[in-house]
Structures are given as C-alpha cells and as structure tokens.
Design a protein around this motif. Structure first.
Motif, PDB file in Angstrom:
ATOM      1  N   ILE A   1       3.048  -4.701  -1.840  1.00 12.81           N
ATOM      2  CA  ILE A   1       1.944  -3.884  -1.131  1.00 12.81           C
ATOM      3  C   ILE A   1       0.937  -3.705  -2.337  1.00 12.81           C
ATOM      4  CG2 ILE A   1       1.455  -1.735  -0.200  1.00 12.81           C
ATOM      5  CD1 ILE A   1       3.379  -3.152   1.539  1.00 12.81           C
ATOM      6  N   VAL A   2      -0.255  -3.874  -2.056  1.00 16.26           N
ATOM      7  CA  VAL A   2      -1.321  -3.972  -3.043  1.00 16.26           C
ATOM      8  C   VAL A   2      -2.274  -2.792  -2.524  1.00 16.26           C
ATOM      9  CG1 VAL A   2      -3.249  -4.866  -4.515  1.00 16.26           C
ATOM     10  CG2 VAL A   2      -1.124  -6.065  -3.671  1.00 16.26           C
ATOM     11  N   LEU A   3      -2.576  -1.471  -3.367  1.00 18.27           N
ATOM     12  CA  LEU A   3      -3.526  -0.542  -2.993  1.00 18.27           C
ATOM     13  C   LEU A   3      -4.679  -0.965  -3.659  1.00 18.27           C
ATOM     14  CD1 LEU A   3      -1.247   2.638  -3.349  1.00 18.27           C
ATOM     15  CD2 LEU A   3      -1.894   1.348  -1.313  1.00 18.27           C
TER      16      LEU A   3
ATOM     17  N   VAL B   1      -2.395  -6.209   1.340  1.00 16.85           N
ATOM     18  CA  VAL B   1      -3.453  -5.479   0.707  1.00 16.85           C
ATOM     19  C   VAL B   1      -3.931  -4.334   1.559  1.00 16.85           C
ATOM     20  CG1 VAL B   1      -5.779  -5.605  -0.340  1.00 16.85           C
ATOM     21  CG2 VAL B   1      -4.050  -7.235  -0.761  1.00 16.85           C
ATOM     22  N   VAL B   2      -3.912  -3.021   1.109  1.00 16.07           N
ATOM     23  CA  VAL B   2      -4.296  -1.899   1.741  1.00 16.07           C
ATOM     24  C   VAL B   2      -5.712  -1.388   1.211  1.00 16.07           C
ATOM     25  CG1 VAL B   2      -3.829   0.517   2.412  1.00 16.07           C
ATOM     26  CG2 VAL B   2      -2.060  -1.355   2.048  1.00 16.07           C
ATOM     27  N   VAL B   3      -6.663  -1.059   2.122  1.00 11.58           N
ATOM     28  CA  VAL B   3      -8.023  -0.812   1.625  1.00 11.58           C
ATOM     29  C   VAL B   3      -8.589   0.482   2.513  1.00 11.58           C
ATOM     30  CG1 VAL B   3      -8.823  -2.943   0.807  1.00 11.58           C
ATOM     31  CG2 VAL B   3      -9.138  -2.201   3.045  1.00 11.58           C
TER      32      VAL B   3
ATOM     33  N   VAL C   1       5.299  -2.074  -5.227  1.00 11.61           N
ATOM     34  CA  VAL C   1       4.139  -1.366  -4.884  1.00 11.61           C
ATOM     35  C   VAL C   1       2.868  -1.534  -6.158  1.00 11.61           C
ATOM     36  CG1 VAL C   1       2.723   0.423  -4.144  1.00 11.61           C
ATOM     37  CG2 VAL C   1       5.035  -0.068  -3.187  1.00 11.61           C
ATOM     38  N   THR C   2       1.927  -2.202  -6.018  1.00 12.69           N
ATOM     39  CA  THR C   2       0.972  -2.089  -7.267  1.00 12.69           C
ATOM     40  C   THR C   2      -0.362  -1.680  -6.826  1.00 12.69           C
ATOM     41  OG1 THR C   2       0.451  -3.787  -9.129  1.00 12.69           O
ATOM     42  CG2 THR C   2       0.118  -4.557  -6.998  1.00 12.69           C
TER      43      THR C   2
END
Length: 303
Positions: free
Chosen positions: A15-17, A91-93, A119-120
């Motif tokens: 998961i990429v914030l 990718v979460v935006v 998670v990064t």
C-alpha cells in the motif's frame, strides 16, 4: 520418483500513501508521477479529481481506478488489502495533501498492518505543515485537531477540552462554517488568543490572515471562500490556570477540597494544586489556613 515442486506464491504487493498537490500542480513530485503511472490500483477520494490531476501531469493511469471516500472506506479496505496481498501495488490518494490525515486511509492502513502487508509513504504537500510554517506561531510543539464538531454543543465541549492545551493547534474548516468556528474559538479560548487563518494555500489567491481570534472572527463575518486551515496558539501558563479554575484563591481552595474528597491527604493536595497553579506551595497553604473556621482541627502541616 519425481518430487513435486511447491506452487509459486504470488509476490506480496504494498500500500502506498501518496501526497498530492494542495492546489499547485507544480508541487507534484516525480515519484508521484511514477507511482500513478505504474500502480496496479489507484484508490482515490474523488476519481474525477484524480483523472484531472493525471491529465495535468501527463500521466496515463494504466491501473484500475477505484473511488475511496469516507462513506465507502470501511467496505472497500478489505478489497484493497486483498489486492496488495496478491502482489499488486495499491496507491492511495486524497483530493489534496496526505491520505489518512483527516481523509480516507486510516482504516486501510490499520487493516494492512494487521495482515502484515507492507505500507509505505510517498511524502509531499501537507496543508497542516504549510499552515504551521507561515502562521507566525510557535511550531516546536503542535497538535492537529482536524474538523471541529458541527453542532454547537459538541463543539463547545471539544473546545473546553482544548482550553488549557499548551501546544499550537491546527484545524481544518469549511469556508461557510469559518465565521461560527472562529466565534466559538474566541468564546471558549479567549478572544485575545493569537491565530492565523490560511486560505487557498499554494494557489493563485493564497491569503494568510493573522491576528487575535476576535479580529479574525470579525473579518470572517462577511464570508470567506476557499480551502481553509486555522492555526491557533496554545494556552499560556496564565490561560492554563484560568481554564483549570486555579487563577484565584477560591479556585485553589476548591481544588484542594476536591482532592481531599477523593481521599488525598491535605499536604499532598496542597502540593499538587500549587504545582498546577504555578505558585509557591506556601501561598496555597496560607489560603487554606485563612479559610479554615476558627477552632477547627488543623489538617495542613507546615513541614
């Protein structure tokens, strides 16, 4: 006899914030451009705004795009975690700034941590830090309070909890509620408290208004437009004493009596009240002695 080879396991994804610009597309990093263009899944608070941002950045969204806003975050977090568990990069935006900071993302991160999914973060613009930086208020210690409750009673209760907060406080607020918010802040924290209202940060009509809460409430009374971040100074020692009711002898006596009622001995109660009030212990002791009826048993020790 041939030995069976173990089945290949899918490589775990992550998961990429990813932080997005607050309003100036030039603030987008090259890492954001790369992440959006290579993600297997992009979970966006508003898919239309995501596609507009991608077009401005010249990015082709080759992955699956899913909406991920407050009302659906809980139900869709599981599907996104499953995708990462099966080897995909998610990718979460949010609409602007960092996901999960007063925006969707927290529940997904908590679930990913629980399931051992990587998670990064892809750092970038933050309205909280930008507002702090330009506020002109102390930034060595601060706390983020998000949006205050909309209902007046609940808002007053929250602000009563913050009246003695010594750290600089950062809030978000909708423009049409800014007038009511600043008025409530002035009433609960004191109209002389210093603050800054940051409007449309990084955009063409960026504006930072600094002053007392009374001054800012008067300014906002005519209406304000745009994205709003409010920064408020923390309580001084005198303001903390006032909020705790320890700015007078009557307040000291009430606090000592309250502690004694819970089983504390008078000496300990006096010492604690003096510490919280920021005054010498002897001053609180003398106030207790003066208030003691003549002939009453002496309970406070001079030792």
């Amino acid at each position: 006899m041939k030995t069976r080879r173990p089945e290949a396991r899918a490589e775990r994804g992550r998961i990429v914030l990813a932080a997005t610009p607050l309003g100036n597309v030039g603030d987008a990093s090259s890492r954001l451009v790369e992440a959006l263009g290579s993600a297997d899944v992009v979970a966006a608070e508003d898919t239309r705004r995501l596609k507009r941002l991608a077009a401005e950045l010249g990015v082709d969204l080759v992955g699956r795009v899913v909406s991920f806003y407050d009302a659906v975050e809980r139900e869709r977090a599981g599907d996104l975690a499953d995708a990462a568990e099966n080897g995909q990069t998610v990718v979460v935006v949010s609409d602007a700034g960092m996901p999960s900071v007063s925006d969707p993302g927290y529940r997904l991160v908590a679930l990913a941590v629980e399931r051992g999914i990587d998670v990064t973060v892809l750092p970038g613009p933050s309205a909280v830090l930008a507002a702090l930086a330009v506020s002109g208020l102390p930034v060595d210690r601060f706390c983020f309070e998000g949006f205050l409750p909309r209902k007046a009673g609940e808002r007053s209760a929250r602000l009563a909890e913050l009246a003695a907060e010594p750290r600089t406080m950062v809030f978000f607020e909708a423009p049409h509620r800014l007038d009511a918010m600043l008025t409530a802040l002035a009433e609960e924290l004191g109209g002389e408290r210093r603050a800054a209202v940051c409007r449309e940060l990084t955009k063409t009509y960026e504006e930072v208004r600094r002053g007392t809460l009374d001054e800012l409430a008067a300014w906002a009374a005519d209406g304000v437009r745009g994205e709003i971040t409010v920064v408020v100074s923390g309580a001084s020692q005198e303001q903390r004493r006032s909020a705790a009711g320890l700015d007078s002898e009557a307040g000291w006596l009430a606090a000592v009596a309250a502690q004694e009622a819970t089983g504390a001995d008078r000496r300990s109660a006096i010492a604690d009240v003096a510490k919280r009030a920021g005054v010498p212990r002897r001053e609180v002791y003398d106030a207790v002695v003066r208030a003691k009826p003549r002939g009453a048993d002496g309970g406070a020790s001079r030792k």
